[in-house]
Motif scaffolding. Structure first.
Motif, PDB file in Angstrom:
ATOM      1  N   PHE A 264      -2.413   5.927   2.792  1.00  0.00           N
ATOM      2  CA  PHE A 264      -1.626   4.780   3.241  1.00  0.00           C
ATOM      3  C   PHE A 264      -2.076   4.253   4.599  1.00  0.00           C
ATOM      4  O   PHE A 264      -2.375   3.067   4.751  1.00  0.00           O
ATOM      5  CB  PHE A 264      -0.135   5.122   3.288  1.00  0.00           C
TER       6      PHE A 264
ATOM      7  N   LEU B 243      -7.158   9.446  -5.444  1.00  0.00           N
ATOM      8  CA  LEU B 243      -6.195   9.024  -4.423  1.00  0.00           C
ATOM      9  C   LEU B 243      -5.818   7.551  -4.547  1.00  0.00           C
ATOM     10  O   LEU B 243      -4.771   7.144  -4.069  1.00  0.00           O
ATOM     11  CB  LEU B 243      -6.745   9.305  -3.023  1.00  0.00           C
ATOM     12  N   THR B 244      -6.673   6.753  -5.161  1.00  0.00           N
ATOM     13  CA  THR B 244      -6.358   5.333  -5.308  1.00  0.00           C
ATOM     14  C   THR B 244      -6.067   4.986  -6.761  1.00  0.00           C
ATOM     15  O   THR B 244      -6.156   3.841  -7.154  1.00  0.00           O
ATOM     16  CB  THR B 244      -7.502   4.442  -4.771  1.00  0.00           C
TER      17      THR B 244
ATOM     18  N   THR C  41      -1.202  -1.388  -9.011  1.00  0.00           N
ATOM     19  CA  THR C  41      -1.482  -0.074  -8.442  1.00  0.00           C
ATOM     20  C   THR C  41      -2.357  -0.279  -7.213  1.00  0.00           C
ATOM     21  O   THR C  41      -2.959  -1.354  -7.020  1.00  0.00           O
ATOM     22  CB  THR C  41      -2.240   0.816  -9.445  1.00  0.00           C
ATOM     23  N   LEU C  42      -2.462   0.730  -6.407  1.00  0.00           N
ATOM     24  CA  LEU C  42      -3.338   0.653  -5.242  1.00  0.00           C
ATOM     25  C   LEU C  42      -4.772   0.380  -5.677  1.00  0.00           C
ATOM     26  O   LEU C  42      -5.453  -0.475  -5.101  1.00  0.00           O
ATOM     27  CB  LEU C  42      -3.252   1.940  -4.426  1.00  0.00           C
ATOM     28  N   ARG C  43      -5.235   1.068  -6.704  1.00  0.00           N
ATOM     29  CA  ARG C  43      -6.597   0.840  -7.208  1.00  0.00           C
ATOM     30  C   ARG C  43      -6.769  -0.610  -7.648  1.00  0.00           C
ATOM     31  O   ARG C  43      -7.766  -1.250  -7.317  1.00  0.00           O
ATOM     32  CB  ARG C  43      -6.915   1.786  -8.365  1.00  0.00           C
TER      33      ARG C  43
ATOM     34  N   THR D 133       0.842  -1.195   0.000  1.00  0.00           N
ATOM     35  CA  THR D 133       0.000   0.000   0.000  1.00  0.00           C
ATOM     36  C   THR D 133       0.879   1.247   0.000  1.00  0.00           C
ATOM     37  O   THR D 133       1.944   1.263   0.607  1.00  0.00           O
ATOM     38  CB  THR D 133      -0.932  -0.011   1.235  1.00  0.00           C
ATOM     39  N   PHE D 134       0.417   2.272  -0.675  1.00  0.00           N
ATOM     40  CA  PHE D 134       1.175   3.520  -0.759  1.00  0.00           C
ATOM     41  C   PHE D 134       0.205   4.668  -0.966  1.00  0.00           C
ATOM     42  O   PHE D 134      -0.974   4.464  -1.222  1.00  0.00           O
ATOM     43  CB  PHE D 134       2.184   3.467  -1.920  1.00  0.00           C
ATOM     44  N   GLY D 135       0.708   5.874  -0.864  1.00  0.00           N
ATOM     45  CA  GLY D 135      -0.059   7.056  -1.200  1.00  0.00           C
ATOM     46  C   GLY D 135      -0.672   7.781  -0.022  1.00  0.00           C
ATOM     47  O   GLY D 135      -0.444   7.423   1.138  1.00  0.00           O
ATOM     48  N   PRO D 136      -1.482   8.796  -0.318  1.00  0.00           N
ATOM     49  CA  PRO D 136      -2.029   9.668   0.718  1.00  0.00           C
ATOM     50  C   PRO D 136      -2.947   8.957   1.715  1.00  0.00           C
ATOM     51  O   PRO D 136      -3.110   9.420   2.833  1.00  0.00           O
ATOM     52  CB  PRO D 136      -2.820  10.728  -0.058  1.00  0.00           C
TER      53      PRO D 136
END
Length: 161
Positions: free
Chosen positions: A44, A159-160, A97-99, A39-42
């Motif tokens: 997280f 965001l995802t 990807t997260l999505r 998992t990564f990103g805003p």
């Protein structure tokens, strides 16, 4: 016309559903841990914690399915090599990807929910209300996690992506 299934045949059918669900729970657990670790990103922290909760649910269900099989005079899956062939959940592969990870999680939950509905009917028709009750309780847990995962994807805020 209703068909009467003999007790040994009915019991074997229920044990087969328990073994498949046990395998699904393990593969789901492993998939979720992959998503959790990657998992990564805003979002997280929230997604990381959500996935940890779902992984805990899945790993605990492995044990519940295995014990239930023994309770009804069957056997659980014991050989690690038997899990992937018995599972209808496919092992996650590749960098996602997260999505894509969350979409894969929703698809896994959809499969499990549909099978738990069918398995509840199999257990009920076999006169095994204990297993039917187990499936009914667990389907609700997966429905709730599926709902949370779909909410991550629903808003289209990028965001995802």
């Amino acid at each position: 016309m209703t068909t009467t299934i003999s007790a040994p045949v009915a019991n074997a059918a229920v044990v087969a559903t328990l073994q498949r669900e046990q395998a699904n729970a393990l593969v789901l657990y492993l998939n979720i841990k992959k998503y959790h670790w990657n998992t990564f990103g805003p979002l997280f922290r929230d997604i990381h914690l959500f996935l940890d909760e779902y992984a805990d649910l899945a790993v605990n269900q492995i044990h519940e399915y295995a014990e239930r099989a023994f309770m009804i005079d069957g056997k659980s899956l014991g050989d690690p090599a038997g899990y992937l062939p018995a599972s209808t959940i496919k092992a996650s592969r590749g960098d996602l990807t997260l999505r894509a990870m969350i979409e894969e999680l929703v698809a896994n939950a959809d499969t499990i929910i549909a099978e738990l509905h069918r398995d509840t009917e199999i257990a009920t028709n076999a006169g095994d209300l204990g297993t039917a009750d187990l499936y009914t309780r667990l389907v609700q847990e997966h429905q709730k996690k599926r709902w949370f995962a779909k909410e991550i994807l629903r808003h289209g805020d990028g965001l995802t992506g």
